[in-house]
Design an enzyme around this catalytic site. Sequence first.
Site, PDB file in Angstrom:
ATOM      1  N   HIS A 313       4.799   5.241   4.842  1.00  0.00           N
ATOM      2  CA  HIS A 313       6.799   5.210   4.026  1.00  0.00           C
ATOM      3  C   HIS A 313       6.288   4.963   2.426  1.00  0.00           C
ATOM      4  O   HIS A 313       5.644   4.070   2.009  1.00  0.00           O
ATOM      5  CB  HIS A 313       7.064   3.624   4.696  1.00  0.00           C
ATOM      6  N   ASP A 371      10.586   6.951  12.765  1.00  0.00           N
ATOM      7  CA  ASP A 371      11.245   8.196  13.346  1.00  0.00           C
ATOM      8  C   ASP A 371      10.040   8.254  14.350  1.00  0.00           C
ATOM      9  O   ASP A 371       9.795   9.610  14.545  1.00  0.00           O
ATOM     10  CB  ASP A 371      10.963   9.117  12.136  1.00  0.00           C
TER      11      ASP A 371
END
Length: 436
Positions: A313, A371
């Site tokens: 991320h 996710d």
Amino acid sequence: MKLADNKATLSFSNGSPNIEFPVYTGTIGPDVVDIRKLYAQTGMFTYDPGFMSTAACESGITYIDGDKGELLYRGYPIEQLATNCDFMETCYLLLYGSLPNQQEKTTFSDLVTNHTMVHDQMHNFVRGFRRDAHPMAILTGLVGAMSAFYHDSTDIHNAEHRKISAIRLIAKMPTLVAMAYKYNVGQPYMYPRNKLSYAGNLLHMMFANPCEDYVVNPVIEKALDRIFILHADHEQNASTSTVRLCGSSGTNPFAAIAAGVACLWGPAHGGANEAALKMLEEIQVMGGVDKIGEFINQVKDKNSGIKLMGFGHRVYKNYDPRAKLMQESCKEVLSALGLENDPLFKLAMALEKIALEDDYFVQRKLYPNVDFYSGIVQRAIGIPTSMFTAIFALARTVGWIAQLDEMIGDPDYKIGRPRQLFTGSSQRDVVAIAKR
Ligand code: CMC
């Protein structure tokens, strides 16, 4: 924002005079150097592709501490919101800044519920798409088309228009998402049932059919509601920044949100849950847990172009707090559906463990993001992979609206207009075609 005690000084090695810039401090998080006068004073721009060091706005909505793995909506930790509140309360919080009391919540939920139906002509509009169109292609079109259906809420500078468009978007997104799905599978659309919860209604519109009764499973309903809460906002991510940039031109709110939907579709952003599940399925086909080592080696090979989807991320350099909550929901849903031995979940857990111990991931601080597990939950619920990003878009709509509203209310707001470092050809003359 307030001025910090210190200032930033920019010096040049060519003898040009030093320049001082004010530094502003927020409530938490890094200070910012205000470089707005840099160009006027030096004729130079800053260069920051991908906004690695650039705060593009002032915001009081969502805060992320990427090193700690902390996510706050209006100051409230995501863990507390996910366990004590539902999505309607979260929407209220993001839009209006505080958690609602019971009466405020009821009024807000009723308002949303009263707008769940879409203009009937929208059904004709959907019919223009190919049956096998990706749901995100349909959703981008449908959200953009809302500006053609709701003319009384398209003035972005009118607070009342923004308020009505916000409620319409939040209320109608589940209906549009379900329409995209029903159209794909060739089933009749199901109208919203206003006695159901927000999440329950989406389940009804997706999985009910006119021939049989459909009963919402409360465990699935709760898990879906949690997916919505976890995805509701995430500070200045790519799609939110897209919504802000698009809205900064004064376009209508539906068009700005449609731009956000389009941006979210990409596999580096909202499309990652779809990509993560596909990746797990591919490893499963290769041979499952035994092939994890081989797959990880491919990921580490820069020439392969393969990434561990659902990992890494831009902001989190620690475990994404949403991933932990999603893993919890994943266990609850699988157990409620008798799927405790789901091979993909087992594979995901094994893959996560191996990756977290691997030097490549440790050194780069790559951890699972939201996710990694959300795809497994959605698949267990019966949502097809191609719908995952549409569910994400539905949930993120409230965040996009809150951010858009904040931008319009900001006295410093201007049309977004980045500059560039030009490296193309300098001026040259056109040569007649016969001589080129
Ligand atoms: N698998 C393998 N290597 C990775 C991964 C990954 N998933 N993510 C980053 N890296 C490597 C990258 O190759 C680079 O290595 P090196 O320094 O040797 O060149 C290093 O880690 C830093 O990566 P980056 O690409 O500079 O990081 P970024 O901040 O630009 O990208 C990201 C962030 C999310 C786009 C990226 O981590 C990624 O593509 N992850 C997979 C897609 C994904 O799961 N996205 C969902 C994000 S969370 C949901 C959302 O907010 O939309």
